[in-house]
Write an enzyme that holds these catalytic residues in place. Structure first.
Site, mmCIF file in Angstrom:
data_model
loop_
_atom_site.group_PDB
_atom_site.id
_atom_site.type_symbol
_atom_site.label_atom_id
_atom_site.label_comp_id
_atom_site.label_asym_id
_atom_site.label_seq_id
_atom_site.Cartn_x
_atom_site.Cartn_y
_atom_site.Cartn_z
ATOM 1 N N HIS A 20 0.862 -1.192 0.000
ATOM 2 C CA HIS A 20 0.000 0.000 0.000
ATOM 3 C C HIS A 20 0.892 1.234 0.000
ATOM 4 O O HIS A 20 1.254 1.767 1.045
ATOM 5 C CB HIS A 20 -0.922 -0.038 1.227
ATOM 6 C CG HIS A 20 -1.947 1.052 1.272
ATOM 7 N ND1 HIS A 20 -3.110 0.963 2.005
ATOM 8 C CD2 HIS A 20 -1.986 2.276 0.686
ATOM 9 C CE1 HIS A 20 -3.804 2.079 1.872
ATOM 10 N NE2 HIS A 20 -3.136 2.912 1.073
ATOM 11 N N HIS B 69 1.168 4.819 -2.494
ATOM 12 C CA HIS B 69 0.733 5.606 -3.666
ATOM 13 C C HIS B 69 1.980 6.283 -4.216
ATOM 14 O O HIS B 69 2.622 7.062 -3.495
ATOM 15 C CB HIS B 69 -0.287 6.658 -3.250
ATOM 16 C CG HIS B 69 -1.510 6.076 -2.610
ATOM 17 N ND1 HIS B 69 -2.675 5.839 -3.302
ATOM 18 C CD2 HIS B 69 -1.744 5.645 -1.342
ATOM 19 C CE1 HIS B 69 -3.568 5.311 -2.489
ATOM 20 N NE2 HIS B 69 -3.024 5.181 -1.293
ATOM 21 N N GLU C 199 -11.108 3.354 6.233
ATOM 22 C CA GLU C 199 -10.072 4.273 6.724
ATOM 23 C C GLU C 199 -10.829 5.372 7.483
ATOM 24 O O GLU C 199 -10.768 5.447 8.701
ATOM 25 C CB GLU C 199 -9.269 4.848 5.558
ATOM 26 C CG GLU C 199 -8.214 5.870 5.964
ATOM 27 C CD GLU C 199 -7.540 6.572 4.761
ATOM 28 O OE1 GLU C 199 -8.111 6.560 3.655
ATOM 29 O OE2 GLU C 199 -6.443 7.139 4.965
ATOM 30 N N ASP D 293 1.762 4.078 2.690
ATOM 31 C CA ASP D 293 0.689 4.895 2.110
ATOM 32 C C ASP D 293 1.248 6.048 1.266
ATOM 33 O O ASP D 293 1.326 5.928 0.045
ATOM 34 C CB ASP D 293 -0.247 5.417 3.200
ATOM 35 C CG ASP D 293 -1.665 5.678 2.702
ATOM 36 O OD1 ASP D 293 -1.956 5.344 1.541
ATOM 37 O OD2 ASP D 293 -2.486 6.216 3.475
HETATM 38 N N1 HPA Z 1 -6.785 7.269 1.310
HETATM 39 C C1 HPA Z 1 -7.457 7.555 0.195
HETATM 40 N N2 HPA Z 1 -6.876 7.998 -0.896
HETATM 41 C C2 HPA Z 1 -5.568 8.171 -0.898
HETATM 42 C C3 HPA Z 1 -4.818 7.904 0.213
HETATM 43 C C4 HPA Z 1 -5.451 7.416 1.379
HETATM 44 O O1 HPA Z 1 -4.858 7.129 2.442
HETATM 45 N N3 HPA Z 1 -3.543 8.184 -0.119
HETATM 46 C C5 HPA Z 1 -3.535 8.603 -1.405
HETATM 47 N N4 HPA Z 1 -4.766 8.596 -1.891
HETATM 48 ZN ZN ZN Z 2 -3.818 4.732 0.543
#
Ligand code: HPA
Ligand code: ZN
Length: 352
Positions: free
Chosen positions: A27, A29, A210, A288
């Site tokens: 995970h 991005h 989340e 993340d």
């Molecule tokens: N949540 C949702 N979208 C996202 C995140 C996240 O933690 N990080 C980058 N895009």
């Molecule tokens: Zn994410």
């Protein structure tokens, strides 16, 4: 690993053990690995004027109160990415850091709509990232794969169009995901595009639980038929859901530093990772958006273990093992990485 005596490993040795052990990241991005230094370098290269006078001013803007306040800054930062070379440089910088953290396999999210909306061709995005992934494998044996994410604040038709536009580069990504603003954009909004992705043989994952409620985790499972839940930490609000996640051995890609920066939990000592593991869930630790949340994968692991005395060497082993089991890598690779992980922990106990 029961015979190993992992309990005998002292807490002082955990940071080194966490840093050196082989692991997978599931995970991350790639746009969230864009460091302020690179924002400035790419702005200069692409002739873009930034609304910040210097790097310190960029970092000072990283004061988030929730997911949306982060996303606003994250999308603004990504606007410096224009060319295939920019996407290569971005991914290469992340992969260098991942290799230094002993990541042997990474499944990397990218958000094509963030770039195509600004006129960047989707092929430039995918080819730049894929080139870096190929080179990391050739140079270090680091296996790196791409997962194309749909922005859930946009329409399902836009997601469908994005998937079709990406198909000429189908060989360069292994799955699709769902990210961006969670509340008010439930998984079921994307039922058709996920059905199409599954029919194409793509793996499917989604951010859920989340900021959104446990019901979003359930609809990601039931309607999108996801193979992993990204974050998922709010599952503990529903005991029935926890039982189901444990029974189905559904992986959760947990991101502790992200959860603190976006105020899902007040502080690391309050994080529910020990409870997720105690409930028998297949939890993993991930970074993340490491450039925005203060740390790459090893920083997440070391800081989380330091803040939570309930976590010990056995949990360190379990999290790394879960990261391999929950990955979309071929079984032979998983077996090889788990054997290397076992050897690492055997050596740690023999050194006692
Ligand atoms: N949540 C949702 N979208 C996202 C995140 C996240 O933690 N990080 C980058 N895009
Ligand atoms: Zn994410």
């Amino acid at each position: 690993m029961d015979s190993l005596g992992l309990e005998r490993i002292a807490r002082e040795r955990l940071p080194a053990l966490l840093r050196t052990c082989p692991k997978a990241e599931l995970h991350i991005h790639i746009e969230g690995s864009l460091e302020p230094e690179m924002i400035f370098a790419l702005a200069r290269r692409n002739g873009i004027t930034l609304p910040y006078p210097n790097i310190d001013a960029v970092r000072a803007a990283y004061a988030f109160t929730d997911l949306q306040s982060f996303l606003d800054i994250y999308y603004a930062g990504a606007a410096v990415l224009k060319t295939e070379r920019d996407f290569f440089d971005l991914a290469w910088a992340y992969l260098e850091r991942a290799a230094a953290d002993n990541v042997v396999h990474s499944e990397i999210f990218f958000d094509p709509q963030t770039h195509t909306e600004r006129g960047v061709p989707i092929g430039a995005v995918i080819l730049g990232l894929a080139h870096a992934c190929r080179r990391a494998h050739a140079e270090w044996g680091l296996s790196a794969k791409l997962i194309l994410c749909f922005l859930r604040h946009l329409s399902e038709d836009a997601a469908l169009a994005t998937l079709e536009a990406a198909l000429p580069w189908r060989e360069h990504f292994i799955g699709v995901g769902l990210d961006s603003s969670e509340r008010g954009h439930p998984p079921e909004k994307f039922a058709r595009v996920f059905e199409r992705a599954r029919a194409l043989g793509l793996h499917v994952v989604a951010h859920a639980g989340e900021e959104g409620p446990p019901a979003y985790i359930e609809s990601a499972l039931d309607i999108l038929e996801v193979e992993r839940i990204d974050h998922g930490v709010r599952c503990l609000e529903s005991p029935g859901l926890v039982q189901r996640l444990a029974r189905e051995r559904m992986p959760l890609t947990v991101c502790p530093l992200s959860n603190i920066k976006l105020r899902v939990f007040d502080k690391l000592a309050d994080h529910n990772l020990p409870a997720l593991l105690a409930a028998g869930l297949c939890a993993t630790v991930n970074s993340d958006d490491p450039a925005y949340f203060g740390g790459y994968l090893n920083d997440n692991l070391v800081q989380t273990f330091a803040a939570l005395p309930a976590l010990g060497a056995r949990d360190a082993y379990t999290l790394a093992r879960n990261s391999f089991e929950a990955s979309f890598a071929p079984d032979a690779d998983k077996a090889r990485w788990i054997a290397a992980l076992d050897a690492h922990f055997i050596q740690a106990t023999q050194a006692l």
